[in-house]
Design a protein around this motif. Structure first.
Motif, mmCIF file in Angstrom:
data_model
loop_
_atom_site.group_PDB
_atom_site.id
_atom_site.type_symbol
_atom_site.label_atom_id
_atom_site.label_comp_id
_atom_site.label_asym_id
_atom_site.label_seq_id
_atom_site.Cartn_x
_atom_site.Cartn_y
_atom_site.Cartn_z
ATOM 1 N N SER A 1 5.263 5.638 4.555
ATOM 2 C CA SER A 1 5.089 4.023 3.762
ATOM 3 C C SER A 1 5.145 3.136 4.553
ATOM 4 C CB SER A 1 6.597 3.988 3.020
ATOM 5 O OG SER A 1 7.609 4.306 3.439
ATOM 6 N N ARG B 1 5.707 -1.397 4.997
ATOM 7 C CA ARG B 1 5.790 -2.765 4.364
ATOM 8 C C ARG B 1 4.407 -3.570 5.076
ATOM 9 N NH1 ARG B 1 9.009 -3.874 0.001
ATOM 10 N NH2 ARG B 1 10.369 -2.453 -0.373
ATOM 11 N N GLU C 1 4.733 -2.472 0.115
ATOM 12 C CA GLU C 1 4.156 -1.567 0.541
ATOM 13 C C GLU C 1 3.678 -0.272 0.143
ATOM 14 O OE1 GLU C 1 8.562 1.899 0.453
ATOM 15 O OE2 GLU C 1 7.816 0.901 -0.664
ATOM 16 N N ARG D 1 2.051 3.207 0.420
ATOM 17 C CA ARG D 1 2.557 4.576 0.889
ATOM 18 C C ARG D 1 0.994 5.262 0.972
ATOM 19 N NH1 ARG D 1 5.198 2.442 -3.786
ATOM 20 N NH2 ARG D 1 3.981 3.787 -5.708
ATOM 21 N N CYS E 1 -2.572 -2.089 -4.993
ATOM 22 C CA CYS E 1 -1.024 -2.054 -4.525
ATOM 23 C C CYS E 1 0.365 -2.389 -5.340
ATOM 24 C CB CYS E 1 -1.475 -4.065 -3.542
ATOM 25 S SG CYS E 1 -2.640 -3.492 -2.130
#
Length: 226
Positions: free
Chosen positions: A138, A140, A145, A147, A213
């Motif tokens: 993951s 940012r 975020e 993943r 997203c």
């Protein structure tokens, strides 16, 4: 899970084995819900159990028949000889079962959370959810975020073009103090698929169509969100 995908074509060459196959028990690799659904499509009628395991900590968490059959990927912590803790979102394991070389507060590198949910099997205690690798699965960027388990479903939808192996890099740059997100995907084409402008265009369009997203925002929308 990866080996189970590879082995399917060899198992198909053994009709008696395939006919009598009832269970698959997988471990040693984190499995996402998308990959579990794909495995279920490869092995219809087979109950797939997954476990949280590694060569360092052994079988630290497992699934009963109820967890194996539900949609979420959750585990029972193995409390027989193990003590599991979460430190800064990371799973820390103490293994008392190996008396010769006990493992004390081993940092697994996996991001997890305990889920306050009762299982129908009757085993008490919270369940364990594996979220991916710390600082690996993951990242940012631009207030979002990203993943691995967000990308896997897209790869599976494009499996007629690409294999299941992929590498993703997410970059955040600033233009006039506004963040801009860029993602670079390294994909392997399936055997027999030509690397052409048309193929790349299909993959690019598919990614922008399927990747989200958030439940309400596509990647293309997120690129301009800043």
């Amino acid at each position: 899970p990866t080996l189970a995908i590879i082995l399917k074509k060899y198992i198909e060459q053994q009709p008696a084995l395939l006919k009598n196959l009832k269970y698959l028990r997988l471990g040693g690799e984190t499995i996402s819900l998308a990959k579990k659904e794909y495995l279920k499509s490869l092995y219809p009628g087979v109950t797939i159990f997954t476990a949280y395991s590694s060569s360092e900590v052994g079988w630290a968490a497992f699934q009963c028949i109820h967890l194996a059959n539900q949609d979420e990927v959750l585990y029972h912590p193995n409390t027989t000889g193990f003590h599991l803790e979460i430190v800064d979102d990371e799973l820390v394991v103490t293994d008392f079962s190996n008396l010769g070389t006990p493992l004390i507060r081993y940092r697994t590198g996996d991001r997890v959370e305990f889920v306050d949910q009762e299982c129908a099997c009757g085993i008490p205690g919270p369940l364990l959810s594996i979220q991916g690798r710390i600082n690996y699965d993951s990242v940012r960027a631009g207030g979002f975020e990203f993943r691995r388990d967000m990308i896997e479903p897209v790869i599976l939808k494009l499996q007629y073009l690409v294999s299941h192996d992929f590498e993703a890099h997410v970059y955040e740059t600033y233009v006039d103090e506004k963040p801009t997100i860029r993602m670079v995907l390294h994909l392997a084409l399936r055997e027999g698929i030509a690397d052409s402008a048309e193929t790349r265009n299909h993959i690019n369009q598919g990614f922008h169509q399927f990747f989200k997203c958030s439940p309400t925002m596509s990647f293309k929308q997120a690129q301009g969100a800043g």
